[in-house]
Design a protein around this motif. Structure first.
Motif, short mmCIF file in Angstrom:
data_model
loop_
_atom_site.label_atom_id
_atom_site.label_comp_id
_atom_site.label_asym_id
_atom_site.label_seq_id
_atom_site.Cartn_x
_atom_site.Cartn_y
_atom_site.Cartn_z
N PRO A 26 0.82 -1.20 0.00
CA PRO A 26 0.00 0.00 0.00
C PRO A 26 0.85 1.25 0.00
N ALA A 27 0.20 2.35 -0.32
CA ALA A 27 0.93 3.61 -0.48
C ALA A 27 1.66 4.03 0.78
N ASP A 28 1.15 3.60 1.96
CA ASP A 28 1.78 4.01 3.21
C ASP A 28 2.73 2.95 3.75
N ALA A 29 3.08 1.93 2.95
CA ALA A 29 4.04 0.93 3.39
C ALA A 29 5.38 1.59 3.67
N LEU A 30 6.10 1.07 4.67
CA LEU A 30 7.37 1.66 5.04
C LEU A 30 8.54 1.05 4.30
N ILE A 31 8.48 -0.25 4.01
CA ILE A 31 9.54 -0.88 3.23
C ILE A 31 9.15 -0.80 1.76
N VAL A 32 9.86 0.01 1.00
CA VAL A 32 9.51 0.28 -0.39
C VAL A 32 10.75 0.17 -1.28
N LEU A 83 29.36 8.42 1.32
CA LEU A 83 27.96 8.81 1.31
C LEU A 83 27.29 8.11 0.14
N SER A 84 26.25 7.32 0.42
CA SER A 84 25.44 6.70 -0.62
C SER A 84 24.23 7.59 -0.85
N VAL A 85 24.10 8.11 -2.06
CA VAL A 85 23.13 9.17 -2.35
C VAL A 85 21.87 8.58 -2.98
N PHE A 86 20.71 8.94 -2.43
CA PHE A 86 19.41 8.57 -2.98
C PHE A 86 18.70 9.86 -3.36
N ARG A 87 18.48 10.05 -4.65
CA ARG A 87 17.86 11.28 -5.14
C ARG A 87 16.35 11.08 -5.32
N PRO A 88 15.56 12.07 -4.94
CA PRO A 88 14.11 11.96 -5.07
C PRO A 88 13.65 12.26 -6.48
N ALA A 89 12.50 11.69 -6.85
CA ALA A 89 11.90 12.01 -8.15
C ALA A 89 11.37 13.43 -8.16
N HIS A 90 10.89 13.89 -7.00
CA HIS A 90 10.31 15.24 -6.90
C HIS A 90 10.97 15.95 -5.72
N GLU A 115 16.96 1.50 3.68
CA GLU A 115 15.49 1.42 3.75
C GLU A 115 14.88 2.76 4.12
N GLY A 116 15.46 3.46 5.07
CA GLY A 116 14.98 4.79 5.40
C GLY A 116 15.23 5.77 4.27
N ALA A 117 16.37 5.63 3.58
CA ALA A 117 16.68 6.53 2.47
C ALA A 117 15.63 6.40 1.37
N ARG A 118 15.20 5.16 1.08
CA ARG A 118 14.19 4.97 0.04
C ARG A 118 12.87 5.64 0.44
N TRP A 119 12.48 5.48 1.71
CA TRP A 119 11.19 6.04 2.15
C TRP A 119 11.23 7.56 2.16
N PHE A 120 12.26 8.14 2.73
CA PHE A 120 12.31 9.61 2.84
C PHE A 120 12.57 10.26 1.48
#
Length: 330
Positions: A26-32, A83-90, A115-120
């Motif tokens: 679901p959209a509010d899942a934490l592991i994504v 530093l492992s960088v996770f860039r947001p789509a928006h 896992e936190g990097a993907r969610w945030f």
């Protein structure tokens, strides 16, 4: 007093048995985004870290078992912190420096990092997951070795602000467990002179603009310290001065950034008194502080196994608090 504060601030929670998590939900899942890896890896130090690399270290990963069937690596004998960088789509211009835990024995990569990097990052933040050197492995910086890496990380992020499209005045640090200790030291000792300047980035400030401490190691004083973190940080028989110098609660400055502290009351590894001490110390220094204590949760939950648990709320609490602190815009 600590028990009184705990009683007043407990949030009702209920334990749930671990269950495997699907690759999507679901959209509010934490592991994504389980397959998503960092967009870029950035070395913290242009050559070798301060003082050179001690003999005999060989950076490597080990796989850890877990009941969720998820990737769960730990990084040992770190010699080239990154530093492992996770860039947001928006992107909204915000940035988070995530510092995973591991008791100063190792650095927990996926569980308290990726896992936190993907969610945030899904919520607009550019996220940097830091690997860091471990203080007991012969580094010239001794107990200040992880702080060297954390200060350098904040400065490197600010130096890359234009390239990465972030606002250098909207950078949050988020640390878990022993990584919460590193984040706490950065929050209170951001201007300590712990390494010689190496390049122009080191002229930039290392102060975070907000700090999130998740089930953090705060004190190195008995009886509430986490024994393994204490020994790995300052040795088996430290002096009282060493204990005080590397305990987060001893001397937070009045110009420390606002702090969000999260813990579970039943944490068997890092007693909840660590969070209470931090809250009291920051309040006494006049630093804005928010404390959230869940009744159940244990230690090291991260984002795993909490989708149907009151703990599920904690990342959203961080977003709401961070928006109020001026970090997030979405």
């Amino acid at each position: 007093m600590l028990r009184l504060i705990a009683a007043l601030l407990l949030l009702t929670a209920c334990a749930t048995p671990p269950a495997a998590l699907p690759a999507s939900g679901p959209a509010d899942a934490l592991i994504v985004d389980l397959d998503r890896q960092p967009d870029e890896t950035v070395r913290l130090w242009p050559a070798s870290p301060p003082g050179g690399i001690p003999a005999g270290l060989a950076e490597h990963y080990v796989e850890r078992a877990n009941p969720y069937g998820l990737a769960d690596r730990a990084l040992l004998e770190v010699t080239d912190p990154t530093l492992s960088v996770f860039r947001p789509a928006h992107p909204d211009g915000s940035a988070i420096l995530i510092i995973p835990g591991g008791g100063y024995k190792w650095v927990v990569v996926e569980k308290e990092g990726y896992e936190g990097a993907r969610w945030f990052s899904r919520r607009g933040a550019t996220v940097y997951v830091m690997s860091y050197r471990l203080p007991q492995q012969g580094w010239a910086g001794g107990p200040d070795t992880p702080l060297q890496d954390a200060q350098r990380a904040m400065r490197v992020i600010r130096a890359r602000a234009g390239e990465d499209g972030i606002d250098p005045s909207r950078i949050m640090v988020m640390g878990f467990s022993a990584g919460g200790h590193v984040a706490g030291l950065l929050t209170t000792r951001f201007d300590a002179n712990v390494y010689p300047a190496t390049d122009a980035a080191d002229a930039l400030p290392a102060r975070p603009d907000a700090s999130v401490l998740v089930y953090p190691v705060i004190t190195l004083s008995k009886p509430y310290t986490h024994a393994a973190s204490r020994e790995n940080m300052i040795g088996a028989d430290p002096s009282p001065d060493d204990v005080a110098a590397h305990s987060v609660e001893t001397a937070p400055p009045a110009n420390a950034p606002p702090v969000f502290i999260l813990h579970a009351a039943d944490d068997p590894a890092v007693p909840v008194e660590n969070a209470l001490m931090a809250y009291q110390a920051f309040r006494a220094a006049g630093v804005p502080a928010s404390l959230h204590i869940f009744e159940h949760g244990g230690h090291g939950f991260g984002l795993r196994g909490i989708d149907d648990d009151p703990l599920h709320a904690w990342p959203k609490l961080v977003i709401d608090w961070g928006r109020d602190a001026g970090i997030f815009r979405h």
